[in-house]
Scaffold this motif. Structure first.
Motif, PDB file in Angstrom:
ATOM      1  N   ILE A 228      39.969 -15.961  -5.449  1.00 16.18           N
ATOM      2  CA  ILE A 228      41.372 -15.594  -5.650  1.00 16.18           C
ATOM      3  C   ILE A 228      41.526 -14.885  -6.988  1.00 16.18           C
ATOM      4  N   GLU A 229      42.255 -13.785  -7.027  1.00 16.36           N
ATOM      5  CA  GLU A 229      42.509 -13.099  -8.289  1.00 16.36           C
ATOM      6  C   GLU A 229      43.978 -13.231  -8.705  1.00 16.36           C
ATOM      7  N   GLU A 230      44.862 -12.433  -8.120  1.00 12.98           N
ATOM      8  CA  GLU A 230      46.271 -12.517  -8.489  1.00 12.98           C
ATOM      9  C   GLU A 230      47.126 -11.862  -7.412  1.00 12.98           C
ATOM     10  N   VAL A 231      48.443 -12.027  -7.545  1.00 13.99           N
ATOM     11  CA  VAL A 231      49.395 -11.417  -6.625  1.00 13.99           C
ATOM     12  C   VAL A 231      49.823 -10.079  -7.221  1.00 13.99           C
ATOM     13  N   GLY A 232      50.333  -9.152  -6.405  1.00 16.35           N
ATOM     14  CA  GLY A 232      50.798  -7.824  -6.829  1.00 16.35           C
ATOM     15  C   GLY A 232      51.032  -7.665  -8.323  1.00 16.35           C
ATOM     16  N   ALA A 233      52.089  -8.257  -8.844  1.00 20.75           N
ATOM     17  CA  ALA A 233      52.381  -8.152 -10.275  1.00 20.75           C
ATOM     18  C   ALA A 233      52.601  -9.531 -10.882  1.00 20.75           C
ATOM     19  N   MET A 234      51.864 -10.511 -10.373  1.00 25.43           N
ATOM     20  CA  MET A 234      51.992 -11.878 -10.892  1.00 25.43           C
ATOM     21  C   MET A 234      50.638 -12.555 -10.909  1.00 25.43           C
ATOM     22  N   ASN A 235      50.450 -13.439 -11.865  1.00 19.74           N
ATOM     23  CA  ASN A 235      49.295 -14.338 -11.847  1.00 19.74           C
ATOM     24  C   ASN A 235      49.650 -15.539 -10.982  1.00 19.74           C
ATOM     25  N   VAL A 236      48.642 -16.296 -10.559  1.00 18.47           N
ATOM     26  CA  VAL A 236      48.928 -17.412  -9.646  1.00 18.47           C
ATOM     27  C   VAL A 236      48.379 -18.746 -10.165  1.00 18.47           C
ATOM     28  N   PHE A 237      49.111 -19.800  -9.792  1.00 17.52           N
ATOM     29  CA  PHE A 237      48.725 -21.175 -10.113  1.00 17.52           C
ATOM     30  C   PHE A 237      48.747 -22.003  -8.828  1.00 17.52           C
ATOM     31  N   PHE A 238      47.854 -22.997  -8.767  1.00 18.51           N
ATOM     32  CA  PHE A 238      47.778 -23.887  -7.611  1.00 18.51           C
ATOM     33  C   PHE A 238      47.808 -25.334  -8.093  1.00 18.51           C
ATOM     34  N   VAL A 239      48.431 -26.209  -7.298  1.00 20.45           N
ATOM     35  CA  VAL A 239      48.314 -27.649  -7.545  1.00 20.45           C
ATOM     36  C   VAL A 239      47.476 -28.201  -6.394  1.00 20.45           C
ATOM     37  N   ILE A 240      46.266 -28.688  -6.742  1.00 21.97           N
ATOM     38  CA  ILE A 240      45.322 -29.180  -5.733  1.00 21.97           C
ATOM     39  C   ILE A 240      44.861 -30.576  -6.151  1.00 21.97           C
ATOM     40  N   GLY A 241      45.163 -31.552  -5.307  1.00 27.03           N
ATOM     41  CA  GLY A 241      44.799 -32.936  -5.623  1.00 27.03           C
ATOM     42  C   GLY A 241      45.376 -33.375  -6.965  1.00 27.03           C
ATOM     43  N   GLY A 242      46.591 -32.919  -7.252  1.00 26.24           N
ATOM     44  CA  GLY A 242      47.259 -33.290  -8.497  1.00 26.24           C
ATOM     45  C   GLY A 242      46.788 -32.507  -9.719  1.00 26.24           C
ATOM     46  N   THR A 259      53.327 -14.441 -19.223  1.00 20.56           N
ATOM     47  CA  THR A 259      53.952 -15.615 -18.596  1.00 20.56           C
ATOM     48  C   THR A 259      52.867 -16.636 -18.253  1.00 20.56           C
ATOM     49  N   ARG A 260      51.732 -16.159 -17.723  1.00 18.10           N
ATOM     50  CA  ARG A 260      50.590 -17.046 -17.421  1.00 18.10           C
ATOM     51  C   ARG A 260      50.189 -17.837 -18.668  1.00 18.10           C
ATOM     52  N   LYS A 261      49.992 -17.100 -19.766  1.00 19.62           N
ATOM     53  CA  LYS A 261      49.584 -17.724 -21.025  1.00 19.62           C
ATOM     54  C   LYS A 261      50.627 -18.744 -21.492  1.00 19.62           C
ATOM     55  N   SER A 262      51.908 -18.393 -21.373  1.00 18.24           N
ATOM     56  CA  SER A 262      52.987 -19.288 -21.806  1.00 18.24           C
ATOM     57  C   SER A 262      53.028 -20.539 -20.938  1.00 18.24           C
ATOM     58  N   ILE A 264      50.492 -21.916 -19.315  1.00 16.06           N
ATOM     59  CA  ILE A 264      49.338 -22.756 -19.667  1.00 16.06           C
ATOM     60  C   ILE A 264      49.634 -23.517 -20.968  1.00 16.06           C
ATOM     61  N   GLU A 265      50.175 -22.798 -21.968  1.00 13.56           N
ATOM     62  CA  GLU A 265      50.478 -23.451 -23.254  1.00 13.56           C
ATOM     63  C   GLU A 265      51.527 -24.550 -23.081  1.00 13.56           C
ATOM     64  N   LEU A 266      52.527 -24.257 -22.272  1.00 13.44           N
ATOM     65  CA  LEU A 266      53.612 -25.223 -22.038  1.00 13.44           C
ATOM     66  C   LEU A 266      53.089 -26.459 -21.303  1.00 13.44           C
ATOM     67  N   LEU A 267      52.306 -26.241 -20.245  1.00 16.75           N
ATOM     68  CA  LEU A 267      51.766 -27.366 -19.463  1.00 16.75           C
ATOM     69  C   LEU A 267      50.881 -28.252 -20.343  1.00 16.75           C
ATOM     70  N   ARG A 268      50.041 -27.625 -21.158  1.00 21.37           N
ATOM     71  CA  ARG A 268      49.149 -28.415 -22.036  1.00 21.37           C
ATOM     72  C   ARG A 268      49.965 -29.176 -23.075  1.00 21.37           C
TER      73      ARG A 268
END
Ligand SMILES: *Cc1c(COP(=O)(O)O)cnc(C)c1O
Length: 355
Positions: A228-242, A259-262, A264-268
């Motif tokens: 998997i790479e990315e969507v048209g003009a968006m990066n992608v995230f998945f929730v798999i097994g929590g 937005t991807r970077k932000s 990741i920083e926010l989630l961490r």
């Protein structure tokens, strides 16, 4: 460098916020600057928005030497205007320019030029909920020469477009289709650069996705066509097994979204673990069959967070979050848009005030 300012004698009538849509209305002024080998960057000016005159032999028309950026200015509740991480956009523009063999820009100067332009056109920043001012900086190779060699002259422009709310009726899940045939980028190519050529190469796949009722395509890697790479003009995230996962950008074929970077920083910062890794479309289908693949969302400046309700690969459908908005998608959307519009505190120093 000094910025020469020439104000318009004919300010345009403003389009009502309800009729704005995306990218069709432009403000009264634009920023332009030129580059050549002898003078470097020069001729910085803010001028009335209007057509530009170029030789039909210009490099950009024939060999696509072009790079661009996309960011927004937001109107806060008390009427001020602010930007979200603008230095990141100009740093990325420099990375794109370096890949396209065009000169880099002074990031601090670009942010100052942008602030000055927005201040002049500040009345164009919408007041309506969810509306914003979309900002499009871009560089083009302007040498009038059909020889396929690097351009010796470049033009840098910034244009501004007031835009409507991306989600007119609240966050809405989208349907996405995994592109089985065409590829967008390869290792060593231009996938990490924001350049028009990547978009030109994806128009046909987008049209085929549209025809099947899908809003965007999900790209697989250009070599094995399984990661998997990315969507048209968006990066992608998945929730798999929590676990939260996103494709790693280390192979150079994925656009490193701000937005991807932000996200990741926010989630961490919130204490979640985020894994930047390689994920195959088979991994996704397997996890889905086991009931572990529970949520997916895209990230990008335009939509901020775009929850995915349906993902199709060939004739296999994966329905996610019951076609509703996933919990994490909603939480991230509320926090990021809260920071952008100044409704929530900005603990990371992401906001740059304009006026
Ligand atoms: C611009 C863009 C993104 C999203 O980047 P943001 O900085 O988050 O807006 C993702 N993929 C592609 C191909 C893009 O052009």
């Amino acid at each position: 460098m000094e910025i020469k300012v020439q104000l318009t004698d004919h300010p345009k009538a403003k389009t009502p916020d309800s009729e704005l849509g995306f990218g069709r209305v432009f403000t009264d002024h634009m920023f332009t600057m030129d580059w050549d080998k002898e003078n470097g960057w020069h001729n910085a000016q803010i001028v009335p928005f209007g057509n530009i005159s170029l030789s039909p032999a210009c490099n950009v028309f024939h060999y696509s030497q072009e790079t661009f950026e996309g960011l927004k200015a937001y109107r806060t509740a008390d009427g001020h205007i602010q930007l979200f991480r603008p230095e990141e956009n100009f740093k990325r523009l420099n990375n794109s320019n370096a890949r396209l063999a065009m000169p880099t820009l002074d990031v601090g100067f670009c942010v100052e030029a942008l602030k000055k332009l927005i201040e002049i056109d500040q009345a164009w920043v919408p007041y309506s909920e969810g509306h914003s001012l979309y900002i499009r900086p871009f560089c083009i190779g302007t040498e009038p020469n059909l020889g396929a060699h690097n351009t010796t002259t470049v033009k840098f422009l910034i244009i501004l477009s007031p835009v409507g709310a991306y989600y007119a009726s609240g966050l809405n899940p989208v349907s996405i289709y995994v592109e089985p045939r065409y590829v967008r980028a390869v290792r060593g190519g231009t996938g990490f650069a924001k350049t028009g050529g990547n978009y030109a190469a994806s128009m046909l796949a987008q049209e085929e996705a549209d025809a099947q009722g899908f809003s965007q395509v999900l790209w697989l890697d250009g070599v094995e066509q399984k990661y998997i790479e990315e969507v048209g003009a968006m990066n992608v995230f998945f929730v798999i097994g929590g676990k939260i996962m996103t494709p790693s950008i280390t192979h150079g074929s994925i656009l490193p979204g701000i937005t991807r970077k932000s996200v990741i920083e926010l989630l961490r910062h919130w204490g979640y673990e985020v894994e930047e890794t390689r994920i195959t479309v088979d991994d996704l289908m397997e996890a889905y069959k086991e009931g572990k693949f529970t949520e997916m969302f895209g990230t990008g400046t335009a939509a901020v967070i775009s929850p995915v309700g349906l993902l199709r690969y060939k004739d296999y459908d994966m329905k996610l979050s019951d076609g509703k908005i996933g919990e994490l998608s909603q939480k991230l959307y509320d926090e990021l848009t809260g920071i952008q519009w100044g409704k929530r505190p900005d603990p990371f120093g992401w906001i740059v005030p304009v006026c």
